[in-house]
Scaffold this motif. Structure first.
Motif, PDB file in Angstrom:
ATOM      1  N   TRP A  75       9.540  13.222 -14.546  1.00 55.85           N
ATOM      2  CA  TRP A  75      10.742  12.547 -14.050  1.00 55.85           C
ATOM      3  C   TRP A  75      11.228  13.177 -12.755  1.00 55.85           C
ATOM      4  O   TRP A  75      11.755  12.484 -11.887  1.00 55.85           O
ATOM      5  CB  TRP A  75      11.853  12.522 -15.106  1.00 55.85           C
ATOM      6  CG  TRP A  75      12.450  13.866 -15.422  1.00 55.85           C
ATOM      7  CD1 TRP A  75      12.070  14.723 -16.388  1.00 55.85           C
ATOM      8  CD2 TRP A  75      13.535  14.493 -14.723  1.00 55.85           C
ATOM      9  NE1 TRP A  75      12.849  15.858 -16.352  1.00 55.85           N
ATOM     10  CE2 TRP A  75      13.761  15.737 -15.346  1.00 55.85           C
ATOM     11  CE3 TRP A  75      14.342  14.127 -13.651  1.00 55.85           C
ATOM     12  CZ2 TRP A  75      14.748  16.619 -14.922  1.00 55.85           C
ATOM     13  CZ3 TRP A  75      15.332  15.005 -13.236  1.00 55.85           C
ATOM     14  CH2 TRP A  75      15.529  16.228 -13.859  1.00 55.85           C
ATOM     15  N   LEU A  76      11.032  14.482 -12.598  1.00 55.50           N
ATOM     16  CA  LEU A  76      11.427  15.147 -11.360  1.00 55.50           C
ATOM     17  C   LEU A  76      10.521  14.705 -10.200  1.00 55.50           C
ATOM     18  O   LEU A  76      11.006  14.495  -9.082  1.00 55.50           O
ATOM     19  CB  LEU A  76      11.378  16.667 -11.529  1.00 55.50           C
ATOM     20  CG  LEU A  76      11.921  17.501 -10.379  1.00 55.50           C
ATOM     21  CD1 LEU A  76      13.368  17.126 -10.091  1.00 55.50           C
ATOM     22  CD2 LEU A  76      11.801  18.975 -10.698  1.00 55.50           C
ATOM     23  N   GLY A  77       9.241  14.519 -10.489  1.00 59.47           N
ATOM     24  CA  GLY A  77       8.325  14.013  -9.463  1.00 59.47           C
ATOM     25  C   GLY A  77       8.725  12.618  -8.990  1.00 59.47           C
ATOM     26  O   GLY A  77       8.730  12.326  -7.791  1.00 59.47           O
ATOM     27  N   ILE A  88       3.245  14.816  -7.732  1.00 61.95           N
ATOM     28  CA  ILE A  88       4.343  15.794  -7.684  1.00 61.95           C
ATOM     29  C   ILE A  88       4.790  16.145  -9.103  1.00 61.95           C
ATOM     30  O   ILE A  88       5.055  17.310  -9.416  1.00 61.95           O
ATOM     31  CB  ILE A  88       5.522  15.252  -6.847  1.00 61.95           C
ATOM     32  CG1 ILE A  88       5.131  15.167  -5.368  1.00 61.95           C
ATOM     33  CG2 ILE A  88       6.759  16.132  -7.002  1.00 61.95           C
ATOM     34  CD1 ILE A  88       6.144  14.442  -4.508  1.00 61.95           C
ATOM     35  N   GLY A  89       4.864  15.128  -9.958  1.00 64.14           N
ATOM     36  CA  GLY A  89       5.260  15.363 -11.351  1.00 64.14           C
ATOM     37  C   GLY A  89       4.293  16.278 -12.077  1.00 64.14           C
ATOM     38  O   GLY A  89       4.714  17.161 -12.843  1.00 64.14           O
ATOM     39  N   SER A 113      11.316   9.061  -5.321  1.00 62.99           N
ATOM     40  CA  SER A 113      12.291   7.976  -5.155  1.00 62.99           C
ATOM     41  C   SER A 113      13.200   8.239  -3.967  1.00 62.99           C
ATOM     42  O   SER A 113      13.518   7.332  -3.185  1.00 62.99           O
ATOM     43  CB  SER A 113      13.129   7.805  -6.418  1.00 62.99           C
ATOM     44  OG  SER A 113      12.333   7.397  -7.471  1.00 62.99           O
ATOM     45  N   PHE A 114      13.617   9.502  -3.831  1.00 65.70           N
ATOM     46  CA  PHE A 114      14.434   9.857  -2.676  1.00 65.70           C
ATOM     47  C   PHE A 114      13.651   9.650  -1.378  1.00 65.70           C
ATOM     48  O   PHE A 114      14.184   9.111  -0.410  1.00 65.70           O
ATOM     49  CB  PHE A 114      14.920  11.309  -2.786  1.00 65.70           C
ATOM     50  CG  PHE A 114      15.707  11.750  -1.596  1.00 65.70           C
ATOM     51  CD1 PHE A 114      17.002  11.308  -1.392  1.00 65.70           C
ATOM     52  CD2 PHE A 114      15.145  12.603  -0.660  1.00 65.70           C
ATOM     53  CE1 PHE A 114      17.731  11.697  -0.283  1.00 65.70           C
ATOM     54  CE2 PHE A 114      15.860  13.011   0.456  1.00 65.70           C
ATOM     55  CZ  PHE A 114      17.164  12.549   0.648  1.00 65.70           C
ATOM     56  N   PHE A 173       0.834  -1.206   0.000  1.00 64.22           N
ATOM     57  CA  PHE A 173       0.000   0.000   0.000  1.00 64.22           C
ATOM     58  C   PHE A 173       0.868   1.255   0.000  1.00 64.22           C
ATOM     59  O   PHE A 173       0.600   2.214  -0.731  1.00 64.22           O
ATOM     60  CB  PHE A 173      -0.941  -0.010   1.211  1.00 64.22           C
ATOM     61  CG  PHE A 173      -1.763   1.231   1.338  1.00 64.22           C
ATOM     62  CD1 PHE A 173      -2.846   1.452   0.506  1.00 64.22           C
ATOM     63  CD2 PHE A 173      -1.444   2.186   2.291  1.00 64.22           C
ATOM     64  CE1 PHE A 173      -3.601   2.609   0.616  1.00 64.22           C
ATOM     65  CE2 PHE A 173      -2.190   3.340   2.419  1.00 64.22           C
ATOM     66  CZ  PHE A 173      -3.275   3.551   1.574  1.00 64.22           C
ATOM     67  N   ILE A 174       1.926   1.237   0.799  1.00 60.21           N
ATOM     68  CA  ILE A 174       2.828   2.387   0.863  1.00 60.21           C
ATOM     69  C   ILE A 174       3.510   2.606  -0.485  1.00 60.21           C
ATOM     70  O   ILE A 174       3.655   3.746  -0.941  1.00 60.21           O
ATOM     71  CB  ILE A 174       3.866   2.208   2.002  1.00 60.21           C
ATOM     72  CG1 ILE A 174       3.167   2.317   3.364  1.00 60.21           C
ATOM     73  CG2 ILE A 174       4.986   3.231   1.900  1.00 60.21           C
ATOM     74  CD1 ILE A 174       4.041   1.931   4.542  1.00 60.21           C
ATOM     75  N   VAL A 175       3.903   1.523  -1.135  1.00 59.18           N
ATOM     76  CA  VAL A 175       4.554   1.644  -2.447  1.00 59.18           C
ATOM     77  C   VAL A 175       3.583   2.235  -3.471  1.00 59.18           C
ATOM     78  O   VAL A 175       3.942   3.148  -4.229  1.00 59.18           O
ATOM     79  CB  VAL A 175       5.100   0.276  -2.916  1.00 59.18           C
ATOM     80  CG1 VAL A 175       5.517   0.320  -4.376  1.00 59.18           C
ATOM     81  CG2 VAL A 175       6.273  -0.145  -2.049  1.00 59.18           C
ATOM     82  N   LEU A 176       2.361   1.717  -3.505  1.00 60.27           N
ATOM     83  CA  LEU A 176       1.376   2.240  -4.454  1.00 60.27           C
ATOM     84  C   LEU A 176       1.042   3.699  -4.162  1.00 60.27           C
ATOM     85  O   LEU A 176       0.857   4.509  -5.085  1.00 60.27           O
ATOM     86  CB  LEU A 176       0.117   1.382  -4.437  1.00 60.27           C
ATOM     87  CG  LEU A 176       0.296  -0.048  -4.969  1.00 60.27           C
ATOM     88  CD1 LEU A 176      -1.001  -0.840  -4.792  1.00 60.27           C
ATOM     89  CD2 LEU A 176       0.734  -0.039  -6.417  1.00 60.27           C
ATOM     90  N   LEU A 177       0.956   4.026  -2.886  1.00 67.38           N
ATOM     91  CA  LEU A 177       0.723   5.414  -2.497  1.00 67.38           C
ATOM     92  C   LEU A 177       1.889   6.300  -2.941  1.00 67.38           C
ATOM     93  O   LEU A 177       1.680   7.443  -3.377  1.00 67.38           O
ATOM     94  CB  LEU A 177       0.520   5.499  -0.983  1.00 67.38           C
ATOM     95  CG  LEU A 177       0.008   6.795  -0.407  1.00 67.38           C
ATOM     96  CD1 LEU A 177      -1.392   7.091  -0.947  1.00 67.38           C
ATOM     97  CD2 LEU A 177      -0.032   6.707   1.104  1.00 67.38           C
ATOM     98  N   SER A 178       3.086   5.774  -2.873  1.00 65.96           N
ATOM     99  CA  SER A 178       4.264   6.525  -3.308  1.00 65.96           C
ATOM    100  C   SER A 178       4.240   6.777  -4.809  1.00 65.96           C
ATOM    101  O   SER A 178       4.629   7.862  -5.261  1.00 65.96           O
ATOM    102  CB  SER A 178       5.537   5.769  -2.930  1.00 65.96           C
ATOM    103  OG  SER A 178       5.625   5.624  -1.540  1.00 65.96           O
ATOM    104  N   VAL A 179       3.821   5.804  -5.585  1.00 67.39           N
ATOM    105  CA  VAL A 179       3.717   5.998  -7.036  1.00 67.39           C
ATOM    106  C   VAL A 179       2.686   7.083  -7.334  1.00 67.39           C
ATOM    107  O   VAL A 179       2.924   7.967  -8.180  1.00 67.39           O
ATOM    108  CB  VAL A 179       3.361   4.670  -7.747  1.00 67.39           C
ATOM    109  CG1 VAL A 179       3.020   4.907  -9.206  1.00 67.39           C
ATOM    110  CG2 VAL A 179       4.507   3.676  -7.622  1.00 67.39           C
TER     111      VAL A 179
END
Length: 112
Positions: free
Chosen positions: A65-67, A57-58, A72-73, A45-51
């Protein structure tokens, strides 16, 4: 004759205690495995939320790519923190809640 009954009664009592111990052991084993599964679901869930956050953000920066680079950081930092404390932050609390729920039900059954 009464000595034979006492031995049989003692044997039955020990057998009941053994069975109860084995049942509790199996329950704890199941709870441990379930807590791992729940932990992996939370991580997914955290990974999908991060995507989704990276995409947001992008779009906000008009540069996908900046998003993804920024997210990623953040994922790397969060992943490192979670990896260092995965047992204390995720797996153990989930397992403890499951154990509480499981054995709370057993104690209520024994009262009735």
């Amino acid at each position: 004759m009464s000595e034979t009954f006492k031995k049989a009664e003692s044997l039955v009592s020990e057998l009941k205690e053994y069975v109860n111990t084995r049942v509790a052991q199996v329950k704890l084993s199941i709870v441990e495995k379930l807590s791992k599964v729940v932990t992996y679901i939370i991580i997914l869930f955290i990974v999908l939320l991060s995507v989704a956050g990276a995409i947001a953000i992008g779009q906000w920066l008009d540069n996908m790519w900046l998003g993804f680079l920024i997210m990623s950081f953040c994922i790397l930092l969060l992943g490192f923190i979670l990896w260092l404390s995965k047992d204390s932050l995720l797996r153990k609390p989930v397992m403890n809640k499951m154990i509480e729920a499981l054995f709370e039900k057993d104690s209520e059954d024994e009262k009735n």
